[in-house]
Write a protein that holds these residues in place. Structure first.
Motif, short mmCIF file in Angstrom:
data_model
loop_
_atom_site.label_atom_id
_atom_site.label_comp_id
_atom_site.label_asym_id
_atom_site.label_seq_id
_atom_site.Cartn_x
_atom_site.Cartn_y
_atom_site.Cartn_z
N TYR A 128 0.85 -1.21 0.00
CA TYR A 128 0.00 0.00 0.00
C TYR A 128 0.87 1.24 0.00
O TYR A 128 0.63 2.19 -0.76
CB TYR A 128 -0.89 -0.05 1.24
N ARG A 129 1.89 1.26 0.83
CA ARG A 129 2.76 2.44 0.90
C ARG A 129 3.56 2.61 -0.39
O ARG A 129 3.88 3.74 -0.77
CB ARG A 129 3.71 2.31 2.10
N GLN A 130 3.91 1.50 -1.02
CA GLN A 130 4.64 1.59 -2.30
C GLN A 130 3.68 1.77 -3.48
O GLN A 130 4.12 1.78 -4.63
CB GLN A 130 5.51 0.34 -2.49
N GLU A 131 2.40 1.87 -3.17
CA GLU A 131 1.34 2.11 -4.18
C GLU A 131 1.33 1.07 -5.28
O GLU A 131 1.23 1.37 -6.47
CB GLU A 131 1.46 3.54 -4.74
N LYS A 132 1.44 -0.19 -4.85
CA LYS A 132 1.34 -1.29 -5.79
C LYS A 132 -0.07 -1.87 -5.72
O LYS A 132 -0.62 -2.00 -4.62
CB LYS A 132 2.39 -2.34 -5.45
N PRO A 133 -0.66 -2.22 -6.86
CA PRO A 133 -2.03 -2.73 -6.85
C PRO A 133 -2.16 -4.01 -6.03
O PRO A 133 -1.31 -4.90 -6.12
CB PRO A 133 -2.34 -2.98 -8.32
N ILE A 134 -3.20 -4.07 -5.22
CA ILE A 134 -3.45 -5.20 -4.32
C ILE A 134 -4.87 -5.69 -4.56
O ILE A 134 -5.81 -4.90 -4.56
CB ILE A 134 -3.34 -4.76 -2.83
N VAL A 135 -5.01 -7.01 -4.74
CA VAL A 135 -6.34 -7.61 -4.84
C VAL A 135 -6.48 -8.66 -3.74
O VAL A 135 -5.62 -9.53 -3.61
CB VAL A 135 -6.56 -8.26 -6.22
N ALA A 136 -7.55 -8.55 -2.97
CA ALA A 136 -7.81 -9.51 -1.89
C ALA A 136 -8.90 -10.47 -2.32
O ALA A 136 -9.93 -10.05 -2.87
CB ALA A 136 -8.24 -8.77 -0.63
N LEU A 137 -8.66 -11.75 -2.10
CA LEU A 137 -9.66 -12.76 -2.46
C LEU A 137 -10.66 -12.89 -1.31
O LEU A 137 -10.32 -13.39 -0.23
CB LEU A 137 -8.96 -14.10 -2.73
#
Lengths: 184, 184, 184, 184
Positions: A128-137
């Motif tokens: 989140y801090r590195q602003e990378k896309p995250i998808v939670a299942l």
């Protein structure tokens, strides 16, 4: 030839690491396998912590695709400790908990998250801090369910996307990556 | 399937990084290409700093072998900065000089050294301390020529072997690795 | 002379880093000052991220106590970027977010937490995994309020304690440290 | 109040770490004590590896000066392993050799070098690459004697200065620091 995306698949270690009544559901490991397979078919490199549980099944899924490459970041200073489905083993050199997770996230373009405890939470916070896309299942328990659809703080750097299936998770992540500036 | 060895090939960056009269001889880059090719034929993963010079030609040589895998450890926090012959890009996250070299050595089983300045010297010092086999290619100038055949201090942890050709360098390193306890 | 405890005080940066309507309440910074002062009176070394906000006020509070020592872990590779109340500046060398937080927690014996966003959450996750005592100051918003009194996962390594005031936070932390095996 | 310089004093561990006939001369340890004392009188913070040998005597010398501050960067994940003269203990979290040395140099403004083996060589190589002033105490054996007065490679980033006594070493280093741009 364009470079491949490097995608972290993060979540719980194997059931042997949990008290009996707290073990992640088998379906979490099966979904990680499917995510690994789908990512490899999308020509991605799957990066995990190199140990058991979803770190193993995601890599196993990826290796069903010919010529796929898998990466494991492992603690300690010893070689050949990663699970059998890892091609490239990054030895962090660390004995203290917390560094491997930083290395996994820093080398990746995006993250897919299933269930997960404090280690997974650390990885999500860094991503989140590195602003990378995250998808939670969704439906996989742990931190994935708690933070799907939210931002981690009021800065609202990125929103953690929620997906209902491995297919949707991979599709959403690939779509976000392809619409980013500076993608390969 | 047994795991592959991970071998660091270290030495000078490309000629553009040096004052004109100090540029490494072209033959150093050609020998790094040959070393990369030979290592890949020995089923090794070639690990470098991911930039120009021998970091590029060693990876290029390795990629002439089908299904070989190359790794580059790069400075900074940006993806897609490694040279075109790198498959797996490890982003160190560091802006200060010195960390990438530690990461390269810590994840490797052995080191081949050509020429080289202070960055290469740092890597050799770390490899020596971690007791990883090191082979220096004689006649390539820089630190390779200065330390071939020596130990780095009176503790005599390991002796830096000297080789007269890429073939001898790879043969000596593979032989040492196969005779080590705990090899894969 | 017995060694001093090293205590991390973590929480929000200064108001200039937040959108206007999301700024932490001034009382958070005042409470961090008081915590720094109390820790220094308990002969502790205060460790922070070395920047603005609670990282500055906690160090400022500590420096009101004669001969106290404060430590700041800062990003980047430049010296003399920490706030004026920092005695020892640890330059992480990192440009990617996430490493400094690991360094802060790994060198500390315990953590006090006020408010806080994703960086603070990362630090708490690491501290939890390293099983270091954590006290959250209730009523300070952010992650402190969300996780006070809880465990971060089903492994239940440690419980994050809740405190109603700076005095209670420091008292609880010191009490936990003094009852630990292997304390100084 | 202006910030203090942070100076690394590097060189051999205690005689117990060496084979009997290879032990550093006692005078090396005595000179490190004197260097620590002189640096503290110059209002510097002395940074070492926190272990035995010159890491201990340099810190001991510094602590003879009232209100001086000493820092030790130690391997592993355990607190309270540094020698008794260390005020601030930085726990690197690493089990692999090589990271602590990077951390020491990255946080320092200059380096004084006595004798030394491969670990010291690694530190000098990093300091050279980070263009931090380095002074080698001549006559102390090891790498200090081999590289005093030289550059580490053809890039000639900095020249390693040579000093004939602890007094000259500290004077030369302070002079270089005071003539640098951006010094505190």
């Amino acid at each position: 030839m364009p470079k491949k995306y490097q995608i972290a698949v993060i979540g719980p270690a194997g059931p042997e690491e949990y008290p009996k009544e707290q073990r992640p559901d088998n379906s979490v490991y099966e979904q990680a396998f499917r995510i690994g397979e789908l990512l490899a078919k999308e020509n991605c490199i799957v990066v995990t912590g190199g140990k058991s549980g979803i770190m193993s099944t995601a890599a196993e899924g990826a290796k069903t695709v010919p010529h796929s490459v898998t990466v494991g970041v492992v603690k300690g200073d010893k070689r050949f400790t990663a699970n059998e489905f890892i091609d490239v083993e990054i030895v962090s050199g660390a004995i203290a908990d917390g560094l491997d997770e930083y290395q996994i996230i820093t080398m990746c373009d995006g993250v897919i998250l299933l269930g997960g405890g404090a280690g997974t939470l650390e990885e999500v916070a860094i991503a989140y801090r590195q602003e990378k896309p995250i998808v939670a299942l969704a439906g996989t328990g742990g931190w994935a369910d708690k933070i799907a659809g939210t931002c981690l703080d009021e800065r609202q750097r990125i929103r953690i996307e929620s997906a209902g299936s491995p297919e949707e998770a991979v599709t959403k992540l690939m779509s976000t990556l392809h619409h980013r500036p500076n993608s390969s």
